[in-house]
Design a protein around this motif. Structure first.
Motif, PDB file in Angstrom:
ATOM      1  N   THR A 147       1.045  -1.178   0.016  1.00 19.19           N
ATOM      2  CA  THR A 147       0.135   0.080   0.161  1.00 19.19           C
ATOM      3  C   THR A 147       0.745   1.244   0.037  1.00 19.19           C
ATOM      4  OG1 THR A 147      -0.258   0.067   2.276  1.00 19.19           O
ATOM      5  CG2 THR A 147      -1.859  -1.244   1.222  1.00 19.19           C
ATOM      6  N   ASP A 148       2.029   1.243   0.701  1.00 23.80           N
ATOM      7  CA  ASP A 148       2.961   2.194   0.612  1.00 23.80           C
ATOM      8  C   ASP A 148       3.459   2.573  -0.731  1.00 23.80           C
ATOM      9  OD1 ASP A 148       4.853   4.173   1.176  1.00 23.80           O
ATOM     10  OD2 ASP A 148       5.603   3.175   3.084  1.00 23.80           O
ATOM     11  N   ASN A 149       3.897   1.588  -1.473  1.00 27.97           N
ATOM     12  CA  ASN A 149       4.201   1.759  -2.898  1.00 27.97           C
ATOM     13  C   ASN A 149       3.213   2.078  -3.622  1.00 27.97           C
ATOM     14  OD1 ASN A 149       7.019  -0.500  -4.002  1.00 27.97           O
ATOM     15  ND2 ASN A 149       6.891   0.739  -2.049  1.00 27.97           N
ATOM     16  N   VAL A 205      -2.757   2.383   7.613  1.00 23.98           N
ATOM     17  CA  VAL A 205      -3.157   1.206   8.367  1.00 23.98           C
ATOM     18  C   VAL A 205      -1.997   0.401   8.050  1.00 23.98           C
ATOM     19  CG1 VAL A 205      -4.955  -0.968   8.185  1.00 23.98           C
ATOM     20  CG2 VAL A 205      -5.685   1.326   8.237  1.00 23.98           C
ATOM     21  N   GLY A 206      -1.326   0.588   6.943  1.00 21.66           N
ATOM     22  CA  GLY A 206      -0.283  -0.540   6.638  1.00 21.66           C
ATOM     23  C   GLY A 206       1.027  -0.130   7.454  1.00 21.66           C
ATOM     24  N   ASN A 207       1.071   1.224   8.071  1.00 19.65           N
ATOM     25  CA  ASN A 207       2.132   1.340   8.971  1.00 19.65           C
ATOM     26  C   ASN A 207       1.614   0.715  10.471  1.00 19.65           C
ATOM     27  OD1 ASN A 207       3.988   3.396   7.953  1.00 19.65           O
ATOM     28  ND2 ASN A 207       2.441   4.869   8.087  1.00 19.65           N
ATOM     29  N   LYS A 242       2.599  -3.150   9.972  1.00 18.62           N
ATOM     30  CA  LYS A 242       3.830  -3.391  10.115  1.00 18.62           C
ATOM     31  C   LYS A 242       4.338  -3.476  11.491  1.00 18.62           C
ATOM     32  CE  LYS A 242       4.928  -0.387   6.827  1.00 18.62           C
ATOM     33  NZ  LYS A 242       5.577   0.421   6.069  1.00 18.62           N
ATOM     34  N   ALA A 243       3.762  -2.279  12.344  1.00 15.89           N
ATOM     35  CA  ALA A 243       4.296  -2.349  13.680  1.00 15.89           C
ATOM     36  C   ALA A 243       3.765  -3.552  14.555  1.00 15.89           C
ATOM     37  CB  ALA A 243       3.815  -0.807  14.252  1.00 15.89           C
ATOM     38  N   VAL A 244       2.519  -3.910  14.109  1.00 13.53           N
ATOM     39  CA  VAL A 244       1.905  -4.867  14.863  1.00 13.53           C
ATOM     40  C   VAL A 244       2.597  -6.418  14.483  1.00 13.53           C
ATOM     41  CG1 VAL A 244      -0.085  -6.599  14.742  1.00 13.53           C
ATOM     42  CG2 VAL A 244      -0.489  -4.057  15.115  1.00 13.53           C
ATOM     43  N   THR A 245       2.927  -6.429  13.273  1.00 15.76           N
ATOM     44  CA  THR A 245       3.752  -7.447  13.035  1.00 15.76           C
ATOM     45  C   THR A 245       5.143  -7.741  13.638  1.00 15.76           C
ATOM     46  OG1 THR A 245       2.662  -7.450  10.965  1.00 15.76           O
ATOM     47  CG2 THR A 245       4.295  -9.328  10.976  1.00 15.76           C
ATOM     48  N   PHE A 266      13.326  -5.758  25.523  1.00 16.64           N
ATOM     49  CA  PHE A 266      13.011  -4.328  25.801  1.00 16.64           C
ATOM     50  C   PHE A 266      13.458  -3.400  24.749  1.00 16.64           C
ATOM     51  CE2 PHE A 266      12.546  -6.113  30.123  1.00 16.64           C
ATOM     52  CZ  PHE A 266      11.473  -5.539  30.718  1.00 16.64           C
ATOM     53  N   VAL A 267      14.703  -3.471  24.372  1.00 17.96           N
ATOM     54  CA  VAL A 267      15.186  -2.508  23.302  1.00 17.96           C
ATOM     55  C   VAL A 267      14.339  -2.579  22.077  1.00 17.96           C
ATOM     56  CG1 VAL A 267      17.190  -1.931  22.026  1.00 17.96           C
ATOM     57  CG2 VAL A 267      17.387  -2.486  24.367  1.00 17.96           C
ATOM     58  N   ALA A 268      13.983  -3.855  21.475  1.00 18.97           N
ATOM     59  CA  ALA A 268      13.364  -4.284  20.411  1.00 18.97           C
ATOM     60  C   ALA A 268      11.977  -3.662  20.401  1.00 18.97           C
ATOM     61  CB  ALA A 268      13.404  -5.601  19.874  1.00 18.97           C
ATOM     62  N   ILE A 269      11.060  -3.936  21.528  1.00 16.25           N
ATOM     63  CA  ILE A 269       9.936  -3.442  21.719  1.00 16.25           C
ATOM     64  C   ILE A 269       9.789  -1.846  21.489  1.00 16.25           C
ATOM     65  CG2 ILE A 269       7.784  -3.004  23.123  1.00 16.25           C
ATOM     66  CD1 ILE A 269       8.477  -6.256  24.118  1.00 16.25           C
ATOM     67  N   SER A 270      10.719  -1.369  22.345  1.00 19.15           N
ATOM     68  CA  SER A 270      10.620  -0.046  22.642  1.00 19.15           C
ATOM     69  C   SER A 270      11.021   0.785  21.324  1.00 19.15           C
ATOM     70  CB  SER A 270      11.975   0.491  23.770  1.00 19.15           C
ATOM     71  OG  SER A 270      11.794   2.007  23.579  1.00 19.15           O
ATOM     72  N   MET A 271      11.903   0.262  20.350  1.00 18.26           N
ATOM     73  CA  MET A 271      12.350   0.989  19.047  1.00 18.26           C
ATOM     74  C   MET A 271      11.149   0.702  18.413  1.00 18.26           C
ATOM     75  SD  MET A 271      16.122  -0.031  18.648  1.00 18.26           S
ATOM     76  CE  MET A 271      17.580   1.028  19.250  1.00 18.26           C
ATOM     77  N   THR A 272      10.689  -0.285  18.074  1.00 18.39           N
ATOM     78  CA  THR A 272       9.564  -0.703  16.841  1.00 18.39           C
ATOM     79  C   THR A 272       8.459   0.113  17.247  1.00 18.39           C
ATOM     80  OG1 THR A 272       9.067  -2.553  18.096  1.00 18.39           O
ATOM     81  CG2 THR A 272      10.459  -2.767  16.232  1.00 18.39           C
ATOM     82  N   THR A 273       7.684  -0.004  18.512  1.00 20.14           N
ATOM     83  CA  THR A 273       6.634   0.593  18.694  1.00 20.14           C
ATOM     84  C   THR A 273       6.730   2.190  19.035  1.00 20.14           C
ATOM     85  OG1 THR A 273       6.136  -1.091  20.235  1.00 20.14           O
ATOM     86  CG2 THR A 273       4.695   0.805  20.535  1.00 20.14           C
ATOM     87  N   GLY A 274       7.796   2.604  19.298  1.00 20.73           N
ATOM     88  CA  GLY A 274       8.118   4.122  19.482  1.00 20.73           C
ATOM     89  C   GLY A 274       8.217   4.575  18.153  1.00 20.73           C
ATOM     90  N   GLY A 275       9.068   4.099  17.124  1.00 18.15           N
ATOM     91  CA  GLY A 275       9.226   4.488  15.658  1.00 18.15           C
ATOM     92  C   GLY A 275       7.704   4.608  15.039  1.00 18.15           C
ATOM     93  N   ALA A 276       6.925   3.617  15.180  1.00 17.90           N
ATOM     94  CA  ALA A 276       5.652   3.496  14.437  1.00 17.90           C
ATOM     95  C   ALA A 276       4.868   4.732  14.907  1.00 17.90           C
ATOM     96  CB  ALA A 276       4.977   2.216  14.835  1.00 17.90           C
ATOM     97  N   ALA A 277       4.770   4.758  16.468  1.00 13.76           N
ATOM     98  CA  ALA A 277       4.254   6.063  16.986  1.00 13.76           C
ATOM     99  C   ALA A 277       4.471   7.472  16.362  1.00 13.76           C
ATOM    100  CB  ALA A 277       4.161   6.151  18.458  1.00 13.76           C
ATOM    101  N   TRP A 278       5.953   7.689  16.247  1.00 11.63           N
ATOM    102  CA  TRP A 278       6.214   8.921  15.672  1.00 11.63           C
ATOM    103  C   TRP A 278       5.660   8.818  14.216  1.00 11.63           C
ATOM    104  CZ3 TRP A 278      11.390   7.796  18.485  1.00 11.63           C
ATOM    105  CH2 TRP A 278      11.608   9.017  19.446  1.00 11.63           C
ATOM    106  N   ASP A 279       5.716   7.828  13.277  1.00  9.90           N
ATOM    107  CA  ASP A 279       5.432   7.749  12.208  1.00  9.90           C
ATOM    108  C   ASP A 279       3.973   8.018  11.774  1.00  9.90           C
ATOM    109  OD1 ASP A 279       4.984   7.481   9.229  1.00  9.90           O
ATOM    110  OD2 ASP A 279       6.008   5.480   9.350  1.00  9.90           O
ATOM    111  N   ASN A 280       3.000   7.743  12.646  1.00  7.88           N
ATOM    112  CA  ASN A 280       1.726   7.753  12.804  1.00  7.88           C
ATOM    113  C   ASN A 280       1.226   9.174  13.316  1.00  7.88           C
ATOM    114  OD1 ASN A 280       0.592   5.715  11.168  1.00  7.88           O
ATOM    115  ND2 ASN A 280       0.387   4.405  12.811  1.00  7.88           N
ATOM    116  N   THR A 281       1.880   9.559  14.123  1.00  6.24           N
ATOM    117  CA  THR A 281       1.889  11.026  14.532  1.00  6.24           C
ATOM    118  C   THR A 281       1.861  12.001  13.467  1.00  6.24           C
ATOM    119  OG1 THR A 281       2.698  10.364  16.777  1.00  6.24           O
ATOM    120  CG2 THR A 281       2.867  12.866  16.081  1.00  6.24           C
ATOM    121  N   LYS A 282       2.954  11.799  12.586  1.00 10.54           N
ATOM    122  CA  LYS A 282       3.008  12.560  11.475  1.00 10.54           C
ATOM    123  C   LYS A 282       1.860  12.592  10.642  1.00 10.54           C
ATOM    124  CE  LYS A 282       5.109  10.958   7.868  1.00 10.54           C
ATOM    125  NZ  LYS A 282       6.202  10.409   7.060  1.00 10.54           N
TER     126      LYS A 282
END
Length: 686
Positions: A435-437, A461-463, A466-469, A614-630
């Protein structure tokens, strides 16, 4: 169908289920390829994306194959030909899962863009079918590789009473090696292209995302495929494989000679392949509920799987499992399988809460963006840290319940149950890059706004998917790594050498040192991945700036950017930057194991699992939250596009991109490679 038939034909049943998954994936591919591709301008963009993705994959796997041949030779001389062959099968199948899935994704994007002209339902259906091909290929190849190799070694190597575990362990190692390279290489590529393109295009030139005037836009679109599609496919392929292998190993060690125990994890996978195929039939959009349509398919797959697990468990273990040391009732085994599915659903719900525009975490970051870039970063970091607690509590509860129900084998069954839904989960994930493409093609070709109004919500929704997966992959990686660690300790106990359960005590300084080293590795590994994105994106920024400066008329649309140069720069830099971090999880357990011994290596494994989660969850969830904030602000909130809040959200998204798509996801295979290498060399440490 009676018990003796299932026991005698279990591996053939599992192999057949894997073939069914691949055949259905090929059928969906045929359906997709028959759909219209749009006009000549759309085809030019889609072909450029496809060529760029294929060029990257060729160069990446050339480097990986050289390293793989070297490791194959080492395994051959140390462990023998069968172990080396197992490694090769795992590596080849993992690569195939990613390559084939990506090849269909880059053919689905233009067809999704064309379908968007006819409305949301048709575009959604096309994108999901494209994603389903990847999911079905991953689960099918994983089950075929494990059951096929298992059949070979039980019939031609080990005999009927025992099993040579080394080739199966090597199978997992082969898949893990490809996974860590695919995750790192693809992640570095996708986020370097994204960050570099956005920094010049959005921030400096003020042009929209996917604007055809941006010289880096094709590289950005290529990255969605090599990172989020091929990388995720390889990641979950190896997680599936090593979870099945670890469950077999634990079953063999805890209940020697009980074939039903060994076949049970694979049969769980076979059942879920069928239910995942059925689940894809129920992914139908009603109204505008895109996420609801995807969850509908996941729910049907999970519920049907539960029914299948119940009948399988009661049929295989009418009296439970008994051994000289312990016993497990059949109902407890079934409950363990339920736990795996509950963790899957729970991870999906938790991740959507922290990353979706519908809920408070993303909206709080958006509100913080009004006051500037710094407050956006602070709010995003806070969300990323808070997002670790609920999934950790969920995973911890699952581990305790599964252990009380079935011991270590119960945890292995919960993990296998969770991984068994890989087909439908990866389908939901691969929906995202398609969907992004599609949105990029629509933007670059200047299609009417009503078409973009179809692809934009699909992309948003695709964002989230991807975060969910990624969260699902992290949770399953945690369980898989724990099962691998249990297999490592059980293997040490079996080998003897004076090692007992009491050897693994926190009063032993070797354990503490191992914990410290293992705990530091995810941070160091993640830092190298982030630095790689920084270095590569700087090269992209320089190239994009150069083209804007030297090619007159780009901003006016009178001259065409040199897209291929940006693609080539990202490809070369990403492949160069991926090698060193990818070798860390291979070399670290070997160095620690031989210098400090197997006890310290055990500490390293636990330390890496704890901090890695901890590091993986923090990075992937936080990054997706920033993306959807935009994206939330771009919908018109807090001033919309071009506002001060939007500028701050772009900065947050730029930071979050390598978090969620490079460093965070790559930690999944990293902790599993550490554990699988430790298990592989355990016999050499005694």
């Amino acid at each position: 169908m009676d018990l003796s038939f299932i026991i005698n034909n279990a591996l053939q049943i599992c192999f057949g289920a894997g073939i069914l998954s691949i055949l259905y994936g090929l059928y969906l591919s045929f359906v997709i390829l028959r759909k219209p591709r749009g006009d000549e301008k759309m085809n030019a963009i889609a072909d450029a994306i496809s060529q760029g993705a294929n060029a990257f994959m060729r160069k990446q796997y050339l480097i990986v194959s050289i390293i793989g041949v070297f490791i194959f030779a080492i395994l051959y001389f140390i462990f023998g030909s069968y172990t080396a062959i197992g490694f090769a099968i795992g590596a080849i199948c993992s690569a195939m899962a990613g390559i084939f899935g990506m090849s269909i994704a880059v053919r689905s994007n233009i067809r999704t863009a064309e379908a968007a002209k006819s409305g949301l339902a048709k575009a959604f259906d096309m994108a999901f079918k494209g994603g389903a091909v990847t999911g079905l290929m991953v689960s099918g190849l994983a089950l075929i590789s494990v059951s096929g190799l298992y059949y070979f070694i039980t019939n031609f190597i080990s005999g009927s009473e025992s099993i040579n575990l080394q080739p199966l362990i090597a199978l997992g190692f082969g898949g893990s090696l490809i996974s860590v390279f695919a995750r790192l290489g693809g992640g570095i590529y996708t986020k370097s292209a994204d960050v570099g393109t956005d920094m010049v295009g959005k921030i400096e030139k003020g042009i929209p995302e996917d604007d055809p005037r941006n010289p880096g836009v094709i590289a950005d679109l290529v990255g969605d495929n090599v990172g989020d599609d091929a990388g995720m496919a390889a990641d979950l392929f190896e997680t599936y494989v090593i979870t099945a292998v670890a469950a077999i190993i634990l079953g063999e060690l805890a209940f020697p000679g009980n074939k039903a125990v060994l076949f049970y994890p694979l049969l769980i996978g076979a059942i879920s392949i069928v239910t995942s195929i059925v689940g894809t039939w129920f992914v139908k959009i009603r109204g505008k509920s895109i996420m609801g349509a995807l969850y509908q398919g996941l729910t049907v797959s999970a519920l049907l799987a539960l029914v299948g697990f119940y009948f399988l468990t009661t049929l295989l273990f009418p009296q439970g499992i008994q051994s000289s040391l312990n016993g497990i009732s059949s109902i407890n085994l079934f409950y363990s399988s339920i736990i795996g599915l509950v963790i899957t659903i729970g991870m999906v719900v938790i991740t959507e809460f922290f990353t979706s525009k519908k809920f408070s975490p993303v909206r709080r970051i958006a509100e913080a963006s009004v006051t500037g870039h710094g407050t956006n970063i602070i709010a995003g970091l806070a969300v990323s840290m808070k997002s670790t607690l609920p999934p950790i509590l969920l995973i911890s509860a699952g581990i305790l319940l599964a252990f009380n129900l079935g011991g270590l084998y119960g945890i292995a069954i919960a993990a296998m149950s969770m991984l068994s839904l890989t087909g439908i989960i990866v389908a939901i994930d691969a929906f995202g890059p398609i969907t992004d493409n599609a949105g990029g093609i629509v933007e670059m070709t200047g299609l009417p706004e009503k078409v973009r109004n179809v692809t934009d919500p699909l992309d948003a929704v695709g964002n989230t998917t991807k975060a969910v997966t990624k969260a699902y992959a992290i949770g399953s990686a945690g369980l898989a790594a724990l099962v691998l660690f249990a297999s490592y300790t059980e293997e040490l106990l079996r080998l003897g050498g004076g090692i007992t359960l009491e050897s693994f005590t926190l009063s032993d300084p070797r354990i503490i040192v191992g914990l410290f080293i293992g705990g530091a590795l995810p941070y160091f590994f993640g830092a190298l991945a982030m630095e790689a994105v920084g270095k590569t994106s700087s090269a992209v920024v320089d190239e994009v700036r150069r083209q804007f400066r030297e090619i007159k008329g780009i901003m006016q649309g009178k001259a065409k950017p040199e897209y291929a140069k940006a693609v080539d720069i990202v490809t070369t830099a990403a492949i160069k930057q991926m090698i060193v971090p990818a070798l860390i999880p291979v070399l670290a357990p070997i160095i620690v194991g031989f210098l400090l011994g197997p006890i310290a290596l055990g500490g390293l494994l636990i330390g890496s699992i704890i901090t890695g989660l901890f590091v993986a969850i923090s990075m992937t969830t936080g990054g997706a939250a920033w993306d959807n904030t935009k994206k939330y602000i771009e919908e018109g909130k807090f001033g919309g596009k071009g506002s001060f809040a939007h500028q701050a959200s772009v900065t947050g998204d730029t930071v979050g991109d390598p978090y969620k798509d490079t460093a965070g996801p790559a930690i999944n295979p990293m902790i599993k490679v550490l554990n699988i290498v430790a298990l592989l060399i355990a016999s050499l440490l005694i």
